[in-house]
Design a protein around this motif. Sequence first.
Motif, short mmCIF file in Angstrom:
data_model
loop_
_atom_site.label_atom_id
_atom_site.label_comp_id
_atom_site.label_asym_id
_atom_site.label_seq_id
_atom_site.Cartn_x
_atom_site.Cartn_y
_atom_site.Cartn_z
N MET A 1 0.56 -1.03 -0.34
CA MET A 1 -0.60 -0.45 -0.32
C MET A 1 0.49 0.92 0.57
O MET A 1 0.55 1.87 -0.44
N GLU A 2 1.95 1.00 0.80
CA GLU A 2 2.75 2.28 0.60
C GLU A 2 3.19 2.59 -0.76
O GLU A 2 3.32 3.47 -0.83
N LEU A 3 3.72 1.76 -1.15
CA LEU A 3 4.47 1.89 -2.67
C LEU A 3 3.23 2.17 -3.63
O LEU A 3 3.36 3.07 -4.59
N VAL A 4 2.35 1.99 -3.44
CA VAL A 4 1.22 2.44 -4.35
C VAL A 4 1.05 4.13 -3.76
O VAL A 4 0.96 4.47 -4.60
N ALA A 5 0.67 5.06 -2.95
CA ALA A 5 0.76 5.79 -1.95
C ALA A 5 2.37 6.31 -2.81
O ALA A 5 1.84 7.89 -3.96
N LEU A 6 3.22 5.94 -3.21
CA LEU A 6 4.26 6.38 -3.39
C LEU A 6 4.19 7.09 -4.89
O LEU A 6 4.61 7.67 -5.59
N ILE A 7 4.04 6.20 -5.80
CA ILE A 7 3.43 5.93 -6.98
C ILE A 7 1.88 7.33 -7.14
O ILE A 7 2.67 8.14 -8.14
N ARG A 8 0.79 7.05 -6.60
CA ARG A 8 0.30 8.23 -6.89
C ARG A 8 0.60 9.43 -6.65
O ARG A 8 0.31 10.35 -7.51
N SER A 9 1.05 9.80 -5.17
CA SER A 9 1.48 10.74 -4.42
C SER A 9 2.33 10.80 -5.00
O SER A 9 2.06 10.33 -2.76
N PRO A 10 3.79 11.37 -4.42
CA PRO A 10 5.15 11.48 -3.81
C PRO A 10 4.26 11.91 -2.79
O PRO A 10 5.81 11.42 -1.83
N ARG A 11 4.59 13.14 -2.57
CA ARG A 11 4.98 13.93 -1.54
C ARG A 11 3.68 13.02 -0.25
O ARG A 11 4.03 13.21 0.66
N ARG A 12 2.41 12.54 -0.77
CA ARG A 12 1.63 11.59 0.32
C ARG A 12 1.86 10.51 0.67
O ARG A 12 2.53 9.84 1.60
N GLY A 13 3.13 9.78 -0.63
CA GLY A 13 3.47 8.48 0.01
C GLY A 13 4.62 8.80 0.48
O GLY A 13 4.92 7.99 1.58
N VAL A 14 5.64 10.13 0.62
CA VAL A 14 6.32 10.09 1.37
C VAL A 14 6.21 10.24 2.91
O VAL A 14 6.59 9.58 4.12
N THR A 15 5.18 11.15 3.42
CA THR A 15 4.80 11.49 4.35
C THR A 15 4.09 9.82 5.00
O THR A 15 4.54 9.93 5.95
N THR A 16 3.38 9.17 4.41
CA THR A 16 2.99 7.77 4.80
C THR A 16 4.04 7.08 5.43
O THR A 16 4.42 6.31 6.38
N ILE A 17 5.28 6.90 4.23
CA ILE A 17 6.07 6.38 5.01
C ILE A 17 6.71 6.23 5.81
O ILE A 17 7.68 5.96 6.95
N LEU A 18 7.33 7.99 5.75
CA LEU A 18 7.89 8.22 7.26
C LEU A 18 7.65 8.46 8.27
O LEU A 18 8.01 8.19 9.42
N ALA A 19 6.11 7.44 8.86
CA ALA A 19 5.55 8.02 9.61
C ALA A 19 5.50 6.38 10.18
O ALA A 19 5.16 6.33 11.00
N GLY A 20 4.77 5.89 9.18
CA GLY A 20 4.51 4.60 9.39
C GLY A 20 4.93 3.01 8.80
O GLY A 20 4.39 2.36 8.44
N GLY A 21 6.30 3.77 7.16
CA GLY A 21 6.67 2.19 7.33
C GLY A 21 7.69 1.30 8.04
O GLY A 21 7.75 1.31 9.13
N ARG A 22 7.72 0.45 7.09
CA ARG A 22 8.40 -0.62 8.10
C ARG A 22 9.45 -1.47 7.27
O ARG A 22 10.16 -1.90 6.30
N LEU A 23 10.63 -1.27 8.05
CA LEU A 23 11.87 -1.70 7.89
C LEU A 23 12.00 -2.98 6.91
O LEU A 23 12.70 -3.57 6.62
N PRO A 24 11.45 -3.73 7.87
CA PRO A 24 11.68 -5.06 7.39
C PRO A 24 11.29 -5.51 5.58
O PRO A 24 11.16 -6.73 4.85
N VAL A 25 9.96 -4.76 5.64
CA VAL A 25 9.27 -4.73 4.35
C VAL A 25 10.74 -3.81 3.16
O VAL A 25 10.37 -3.99 1.91
#
Length: 225
Positions: free
Chosen positions: A1-25
């Motif tokens: 889901m985070e990758l999809v958000a990063l593709i659709r909207s880099p700004r929103r995807g960046v914010t999402t991953i910075l806040a909740g991205g997972r290191l194992p992923v």
Amino acid sequence: MELVALIRSPRRGVTTILAGGRLPVAVGLVVLATAIAALNAARFAADVPVASVLYGEGRSPAIASFIDAVGRERAEVVVYLIEQAWTAVIVVTAFSPLLVWILGATAVHAAARLDGLRRPLRPMFVLLGYATALTRVPADGAAALLGSGRTAGAQVAQLIGTVCLAWLAFITWRAIEAHYGLPPRRAFIVLVFAIVAFYVVPLVLIIASVVVLVIAAVVLEYVPR
């Protein structure tokens, strides 16, 4: 889901991953990207053997001029060094996504520290894992499928690689802006400083060292055996 958000909207995807991205992923994605890069490296080694670079009809005019200028015997020094380094080039190509991820995250973090910014490394480290996979998988996948060299497919693969590299730089720029709370212009300056100080300068020093080594070998008339 985070990758999809990063593709659709880099700004929103960046914010999402910075806040909740997972290191194992992030680790898993980079491992996948590295596997594809290994396939690309194998295809590159098959399509562009070192002999074709040095002796093939499509060799660089600079190489041909150099051989003519210094003579065949002295040119053997350069040929020998290139042949010895070719395997290392292939290995580095295979592991390049891993290197881009680790060196990219630490370079950005160091550049931000030098600019007086104090933020944890982990969010940026995780995000660049996602971004590296997102941009390197299509680039290396295209090169592995379309090949390397002077073919039309190889030119398309190079174009895809260039676009993906610019895409990675854009995502990193937005990530610096969001993670460190910077305006766009200052975030861009931090990115440029990271690239120049931790990529360009070391690369120039390595190339200069190789040039000095070659000149010394030619002057001393070293002939490899």
